[in-house]
Write an enzyme that holds these catalytic residues in place. Sequence first.
Site, PDB file in Angstrom:
ATOM      1  CE  LYS A  80      -3.847   2.089   2.635  1.00 17.38           C
ATOM      2  NZ  LYS A  80      -4.690   1.961   3.849  1.00 17.38           N
ATOM      3  CB  SER A 155      -8.168   3.597   2.912  1.00 12.25           C
ATOM      4  OG  SER A 155      -7.306   2.986   3.840  1.00 12.25           O
ATOM      5  CB  SER A 179      -8.351   0.654   5.615  1.00 16.93           C
ATOM      6  OG  SER A 179      -9.112   1.822   5.475  1.00 16.93           O
TER       7      SER A 179
HETATM    8  N1  GLN Z   1     -13.172   4.307   6.423  1.00 17.03           N
HETATM    9  C1  GLN Z   1     -12.528   4.609   7.655  1.00 17.03           C
HETATM   10  C2  GLN Z   1     -12.000   6.025   7.600  1.00 17.03           C
HETATM   11  O1  GLN Z   1     -12.203   6.635   6.642  1.00 17.03           O
HETATM   12  C3  GLN Z   1     -11.417   3.640   7.928  1.00 17.03           C
HETATM   13  C4  GLN Z   1     -10.256   3.881   7.055  1.00 17.03           C
HETATM   14  C5  GLN Z   1      -9.080   3.058   7.476  1.00 17.03           C
HETATM   15  O2  GLN Z   1      -9.221   2.014   8.093  1.00 17.03           O
HETATM   16  N2  GLN Z   1      -7.914   3.561   7.158  1.00 17.03           N
HETATM   17  O3  GLN Z   1     -11.405   6.503   8.505  1.00 17.03           O
END
Ligand code: GLN
Length: 486
Positions: A80, A155, A179
């Site tokens: 990532k 994400s 995410s």
């Molecule tokens: N969707 C959640 C956020 O926007 C989790 C994102 C994540 O786990 N990085 O914070």
Amino acid sequence: MSALHDLSLREAAARVRRREISATELARDAFARIAAVDGQVGAFLTLDEAGALATAAAVDRRVAAGEDPGPLGGVPIGVKDIICTAGLRTTAGSRILERFVPSYDATVTARLRRAGAVIVGKLNCDEFAMGSSTENSALGTTRNPWDGARVPGGSSGGSGAAVAARECHAALGTDTGGSVRLPAAFCGVAGMKPTYGRVSRYGVIAYASSLDQVGPIAREVADVAVVLEAIAGHDPADSTASPRPVPSYAAALEGSVRGLRLGLPREYFVEGMQPDVERGVRAAVGELERLGAAVEPVSLPHTEYAIATYYLIATAEASSNLARYDGIRYGLREPRPALTEMYEATRAAGFGAEVKRRIMLGTYALSAGYYDAYYLKAQQVRTLIRRDFQQALARCDALVTPVAPTTAFRLGEKTADPLTMYLSDIFTISVNLAGLPALALPCGFDGAGLPIGLQVIGRPFDEATVLRIGHAYEQATAWHRKGAPL
Ligand code: GLN
């Protein structure tokens, strides 16, 4: 029969070790696959073909010399783009870091290399990991390999999509509120968020430091176990990385689930869930019972406060972490005659709308006069949420839930309404607030042929039991074997 990129991670590593294939052949096959499909998927932001081939050649030399190439020896893996890779651009999906080239490896990157992995490139993500669909990336669109009109989840959407599209055998993601698990579920692969502190965060671009964890995504639970074992463990460079020894997760897969007690939180089977998802998850619970587990209802009564609590704590921490992007130390700079103007112009140009929204919300939650009402209150509720899990996991070995209330939604469907987007994480976010390990794995398909995700949540540092449950389920079912149609 099958192409090299169809092999499981363990099988690919075993063949390299037995000299049936070379790491160089595996790497060449991965880049051919990426060239063939990534135009449709858009998982990668940066490729490192020269670096990957050089690593592969080094692995081949080690094997030829009779040395152990490591547990991931020769296996193509993606990372990532929020995890630092020395000499390889790391953007966090943001304009502000679009040209940032780290001078050092994150600990997890270094551990992948030490284990013999061949890092093929960097994977798209929501900007600074803020999002649930990868649509907040400033640098490109990633599509779901099962249906190009749909999101891969987020994400870590590039990580989920690349693994599902068989562009690499595994990928690293990060999980702050879901995410790793959400893209795994939406893309029909397995992904794990380890216990907070199980994996070092050194060199991982910070979003919300008390919630962030790195986790592996792969096509099989057993492959997730191998990658986790390679990256986990103490790190003197991260004071929150636990010194507890890392068990052999691969060895832990072997036992059965007979006699295990699994809790079904009643707050996770709610009105408004997509009926196919509920059906798929309930059928999976039935299968685990058939395999000998005892299932009982449990309650996590503070679940309804999780989203509000998370979005106060995560934005507060983000507003502090993102203060470092000032146009001076690294990344974008919009030159202006006065310093304050330069800060403002740089941050205005460099951050996207969602990131700005969160910096403002977090700054407000931390401001004098509001700190007690918002941030402090959220920390108190976080304790209550953690206690809910402690109580449930005192009676049960693990909890079983859906990963998300729906399968993958359409690109553009939720971008206009941040609150609807936040609700995608309703079943994953509490796990981060409580710091627990959780695994997502495929447990069926909806009427449109999209994958459904099952979540297994464990006790702190008991990744072994969670992986064992996932592996046993996978051995008894065939969902994970049906590849994306790409
Ligand atoms: N969707 C959640 C956020 O926007 C989790 C994102 C994540 O786990 N990085 O914070």
